[in-house]
Design a protein around this motif. Structure first.
Motif, PDB file in Angstrom:
ATOM      1  N   GLU A   8     -18.597 -11.601  18.829  1.00  0.00           N
ATOM      2  CA  GLU A   8     -17.726 -12.546  18.998  1.00  0.00           C
ATOM      3  C   GLU A   8     -16.508 -12.307  18.288  1.00  0.00           C
ATOM      4  N   LYS A   9     -16.483 -11.645  17.003  1.00  0.00           N
ATOM      5  CA  LYS A   9     -15.210 -11.124  16.410  1.00  0.00           C
ATOM      6  C   LYS A   9     -14.268 -10.176  16.979  1.00  0.00           C
ATOM      7  N   GLU A  12     -12.470 -12.036  20.014  1.00  0.00           N
ATOM      8  CA  GLU A  12     -11.456 -12.860  19.608  1.00  0.00           C
ATOM      9  C   GLU A  12     -10.370 -11.919  19.090  1.00  0.00           C
ATOM     10  N   LYS A  15      -8.763 -10.634  22.494  1.00  0.00           N
ATOM     11  CA  LYS A  15      -7.983 -11.923  23.325  1.00  0.00           C
ATOM     12  C   LYS A  15      -6.951 -12.308  22.409  1.00  0.00           C
ATOM     13  N   ASN A  16      -6.732 -12.190  21.106  1.00  0.00           N
ATOM     14  CA  ASN A  16      -5.329 -12.557  20.585  1.00  0.00           C
ATOM     15  C   ASN A  16      -4.462 -11.371  20.574  1.00  0.00           C
TER      16      ASN A  16
END
Length: 77
Positions: A8-9, A12, A15-16
């Motif tokens: 998940e990290k 993210e 995604k960023n």
């Protein structure tokens, strides 16, 4: 292999870093493989890190395997 929290990290972070809104969805590994085999994805991420304590042995084993694949010959262990 990353655990769920680590995955998940990474998701993210990616995604960023993208310049546009994304529809990233984390998938369990088996589901990821199934989607990839069907071609049902826009982007896929995978990584690998060495897990040998002796870096020279790791590099030697990679080149030995590469040669085995290229020549289709048996290589002594």
């Amino acid at each position: 292999m990353l655990n769920e929290v680590e995955s998940e990290k990474v998701g993210e972070y990616v995604k960023n870093r993208l310049k546009e809104p994304s529809r990233l969805k984390a998938q369990p590994f088996k589901q990821k493989l199934a989607l990839k085999s069907k071609g049902d994805f826009e982007m896929s991420y995978a990584g690998w890190g060495p897990d040998y304590q002796d870096m020279q042995l790791m590099i030697l084993s990679m080149y030995t395997l590469k040669e085995k694949i290229k020549t289709n010959k048996k290589v002594a262990p």
